[in-house]
Design an enzyme around this catalytic site. Sequence first.
Site, PDB file in Angstrom:
ATOM      1  CE  LYS A 199     -13.764   2.475   0.031  1.00 36.80           C
ATOM      2  NZ  LYS A 199     -13.277   2.077  -1.382  1.00 36.80           N
ATOM      3  CG  ASP A 200     -13.975  10.990   1.997  1.00 32.78           C
ATOM      4  OD1 ASP A 200     -13.341  10.215   1.411  1.00 32.78           O
ATOM      5  OD2 ASP A 200     -15.095  11.497   1.494  1.00 32.78           O
ATOM      6  CD  GLU A 205      -9.124   3.466   2.134  1.00 35.98           C
ATOM      7  OE1 GLU A 205      -8.307   2.781   1.607  1.00 35.98           O
ATOM      8  OE2 GLU A 205      -9.051   4.779   2.465  1.00 35.98           O
ATOM      9  CD  GLU A 226      -3.059  -0.695   0.404  1.00 33.63           C
ATOM     10  OE1 GLU A 226      -3.593   0.384   0.001  1.00 33.63           O
ATOM     11  OE2 GLU A 226      -3.376  -1.588  -0.365  1.00 33.63           O
ATOM     12  CD  GLU A 265      -2.463   5.259   5.632  1.00 29.85           C
ATOM     13  OE1 GLU A 265      -3.201   4.691   4.827  1.00 29.85           O
ATOM     14  OE2 GLU A 265      -2.115   6.335   6.060  1.00 29.85           O
TER      15      GLU A 265
END
Length: 145
Positions: free
Chosen positions: A87-88, A69, A21, A62
């Site tokens: 998600k935001d 997500e 990622e 993170e």
Amino acid sequence: MRKFFKSLHHAANGLCYLLKERNFRIQLVFGAAVLSIGVLIELERQDFLWLLFCTFMVVILEAVNTVIEKIADILHPYYDERVKVLKDVAASIVLMGSAMSVLIGLSILIKEIFDLHFAVGILFGIIIVVFFFSFGLFRVGGGKE
């Protein structure tokens, strides 16, 4: 004991996935850079531990963001405004943790490197955080949803 090693194997697989990622790798690079600076300038133990805590906190946030997500994508693979909000908000949690880490990190490093009051580092950190927040807030177009 076999279950324990199997659990470690699964955790290692998860870490390998996270390393793919982009944002996770960016957070790791910044964290490693800050910790390296801390070692080079020979920070006191408590200051270094704060930097270590902040680094791991951001990396963990993170990772949690990635989990949220991925779950959202599985449960709702097509676009949905509610999933976008989810998600935001998850991303904003990482942003807030990163902002706090920047403030703590700069207050420690500026005090140690330039022998200035820790509040100067916090002020400088606030300026940086506001700049990057504004950049994200007013960004127009581009990017993938």
